[in-house]
Design an enzyme around this catalytic site. Structure first.
Site, PDB file in Angstrom:
ATOM      1  N   TYR A  29     111.587  46.371 -12.235  1.00 28.35           N
ATOM      2  CA  TYR A  29     110.644  46.376 -13.354  1.00 28.35           C
ATOM      3  C   TYR A  29     110.603  44.981 -13.966  1.00 28.35           C
ATOM      4  CZ  TYR A  29     111.368  51.472 -13.177  1.00 28.35           C
ATOM      5  OH  TYR A  29     111.479  52.777 -12.780  1.00 28.35           O
ATOM      6  N   HIS A  97     116.800  53.309  -6.065  1.00 34.06           N
ATOM      7  CA  HIS A  97     115.408  53.579  -6.405  1.00 34.06           C
ATOM      8  C   HIS A  97     114.688  54.277  -5.256  1.00 34.06           C
ATOM      9  CE1 HIS A  97     112.430  51.783  -9.471  1.00 34.06           C
ATOM     10  NE2 HIS A  97     111.910  52.868  -8.990  1.00 34.06           N
TER      11      HIS A  97
END
Length: 100
Positions: A29, A97
């Protein structure tokens, strides 16, 4: 500190004041900028929150994507980088992830 960052930190502080205790981010991110933001916001409130972050999207030093990587040597490297960006000694929940 830019106005946007200051506003983001104020928002995160307000969330903590209202009872939010779980912050979930990822090295992807931003890439990495969100971890830095969260780390700055919780610096004086670390004992009040649970911090989760994710790894798995490997990038070159210039930021270009390499691909998904779950190899143990990369996990250690990614974790160390997340710890530095977050400015913490421990990550409460660290997970992949995407599975390669």
């Amino acid at each position: 500190m830019s106005d946007g960052v200051a506003t983001s930190i104020a928002t995160l502080h307000r969330a903590i004041d209202l009872g939010v205790t779980f912050f979930d981010t990822a090295d992807a991110y931003g890439p990495g900028r969100n971890e830095t933001l969260i780390g700055t916001a919780i610096r004086d409130r670390r004992d009040q929150v649970v911090v989760a972050t994710k790894f798995g999207f490997q990038r070159n030093p210039d930021g270009t994507p390499v691909g998904i990587n779950g190899r143990p040597d990369y996990v250690r490297e990614a974790c160390d980088a997340s710890l530095r960006r977050l400015g913490v000694d421990t990550i409460d929940l660290y997970y992949q992830h995407r599975v390669d």
